[in-house]
Design a protein around this motif. Structure first.
Motif, PDB file in Angstrom:
ATOM      1  N   ASP A 137      -5.583  -1.627  -5.087  1.00  0.00           N
ATOM      2  CA  ASP A 137      -5.059  -2.258  -3.995  1.00  0.00           C
ATOM      3  C   ASP A 137      -5.757  -3.134  -3.382  1.00  0.00           C
ATOM      4  N   GLU A 138      -5.667  -4.403  -3.542  1.00  0.00           N
ATOM      5  CA  GLU A 138      -6.600  -5.296  -2.938  1.00  0.00           C
ATOM      6  C   GLU A 138      -7.867  -5.181  -3.161  1.00  0.00           C
TER       7      GLU A 138
ATOM      8  N   SER B 225       0.814  -1.280  -0.034  1.00  0.00           N
ATOM      9  CA  SER B 225      -0.080  -0.021   0.069  1.00  0.00           C
ATOM     10  C   SER B 225       0.909   1.267  -0.024  1.00  0.00           C
TER      11      SER B 225
HETATM   12 MG   LIG Z   1      -2.137  -2.878   1.917  1.00  0.00          MG
END
Ligand SMILES: [Mg+2]
Ligand SMILES: Nc1ncnc2c1ncn2[C@@H]1O[C@H](COP(=O)(O)OP(=O)(O)O)[C@@H](O)[C@H]1O
Length: 278
Positions: A179-180, A53
C-alpha cells in the motif's frame, strides 16, 4: 488444484458515519473485483480517498467487507482466527508508513523471528536465526548480523521498508499487498525499494497488488493497471495500454495532473533513465 491466485470478488465496503443525530453511509468501495496471479503485479491507482487502502485492508482481513468474497487459489477464505492466521501466512502486506509499522522496542531480528516461528514452528533456534539472516540478505540489508541486532530507530526509512518487506516474506507469503510502499520515502531511494520488490517477486513468483498514486511507477512495475475513482474501478487493462491510450476521463485527468509535481517529474526521469539502461 487450481492456479495460484488471490481473487477479490465483488468487494463492497460501506462506512456508517454518525454525526450528532444524523447518520450517513459512505460507499468507500463499490463492487470491486480482480484476480492477482502468481508472478504478476496489478497496480491499483487512484487519488487519495478513492478507497485503495480500504481494499488493501479487506484483502488483509483487517477490515470486514460489507459484501463480497476473497478467494485464495479458488477457495473461499474464512474469518475464524485460525483461518485468518493461515491466510496471512500466504498473503502479507507492506504498509505505507515505515515508521509506524515496526515496533520501536524490538530488534529487527525479533520482527522476523516471530512470523518465522509462527509459521514454521518446528525450526530450531539456529534455523530460525539463519532464516532471518537470509531474509535480511535478500532485502540487501548487509551485513545481516549487524542489522538483525539494531532497533528501528537506528535505520533509515528505506531500510525500515526493506525490513517490512523481509517480514512480509518471512512466513513464506505468495501474495504481497503493498500500500503506497514508497510514497513516504525520499524520492532518491524509491526506485531502489521498488526494484527490490520486483526482484523478489521474480525470484519467488509472488503475486503483487501495488497500490500507488504514481502512474509512472505503476506502468513500469505492473502488468496491469486498475484505476479507482470514488470506490469504483473505472478503467483497467495492460499497463502500457492504460497509460498510452486511456479511455476514461478520470484516467486522462490523473495522467494530466501530477499529484506531487516536483517528485513525479523526477521519478519519471529516473524510471526513464532506468529503462534506457535496460
Ligand atoms: Mg491509502
Ligand atoms: N474506518 C473508517 N471509517 C470511516 N470512513 C473511512 C474509514 N476508513 C476509510 N474511510 C473513508 O473511506 C474512503 C476511502 O478511504 P481509503 O481507502 O483510505 O482511501 P485511499 O487509500 O485511496 O486514500 C475515504 O473517504 C475515507 O475517509
Amino acid at each position: 488444484m487450481s492456479a495460484p491466485t488471490l481473487e477479490a470478488r465483488n468487494l463492497v465496503k460501506d462506512f456508517h458515519l454518525r454525526s450528532g443525530f444524523t447518520t450517513s453511509t459512505l460507499h468507500a468501495v463499490k463492487d470491486v473485483s480482480f484476480t492477482i496471479e502468481a508472478g504478476k503485479t496489478i497496480a491499483l491507482v487512484g487519488e487519495s480517498g478513492s478507497g485503495k487502502s480500504t481494499i488493501a485492508r479487506m484483502l488483509m482481513k483487517l477490515e470486514t467487507p460489507t459484501s463480497g468474497q476473497i478467494l485464495l487459489d479458488g477457495q473461499e477464505t474464512g474469518t475464524s482466527g485460525r483461518a485468518v492466521e493461515g491466510y496471512r501466512s500466504q498473503v502479507q502486506m507492506v504498509f505505507q508508513d515505515p515508521f509506524a509499522s515496526l515496533n520501536p522496542y524490538h530488534t529487527i531480528f525479533h520482527h522476523l523471528e516471530r512470523p518465522i516461528r509462527l509459521h514454521h514452528p518446528r525450526l530450531s533456534r539456529t534455523e530460525v536465526r539463519e532464516r532471518a539472516l537470509e531474509l535480511l540478505e535478500r532485502v540487501r540489508l548487509s551485513p545481516a548480523e549487524s542489522f538483525a541486532e539494531r532497533r528501528p530507530h537506528e535505520l533509515s526509512g528505506g531500510q525500515r521498508q526493506r525490513v517490512a518487506i523481509a517480514r512480509a516474506l518471512a512466513p513464506g507469503a505468495r501474495f504481497i499487498v503493498a500500500d503506497e510502499p514508497v510514497s513516504m520515502l525520499d524520492v532518491s531511494i524509491r526506485l531502489g525499494v521498488l526494484n527490490l520488490l520486483a526482484d523478489l517477486q521474480r525470484e519467488d513468483d509472488l503475486g503483487v497488488l501495488y497500490i500507488t498514486h504514481d502512474l509512472a511507477t505503476a506502468r513500469h512495475f505492473s502488468d496491469e493497471i486498475m484505476v479507482l475513482y470514488k470506490g469504483d474501478v473505472v478503467e483497467r487493462g495492460p499497463a502500457d495500454e492504460v497509460i498510452l491510450n486511456p479511455q476514461h476521463e478520470y484516467t486522462k485527468t490523473l495522467l494530466g495532473a501530477a499529484p506531487e509535481p516536483e517528485n513525479l517529474g523526477r521519478l519519471r526521469d529516473e524510471v526513464r533513465a532506468e529503462l534506457a539502461g535496460l
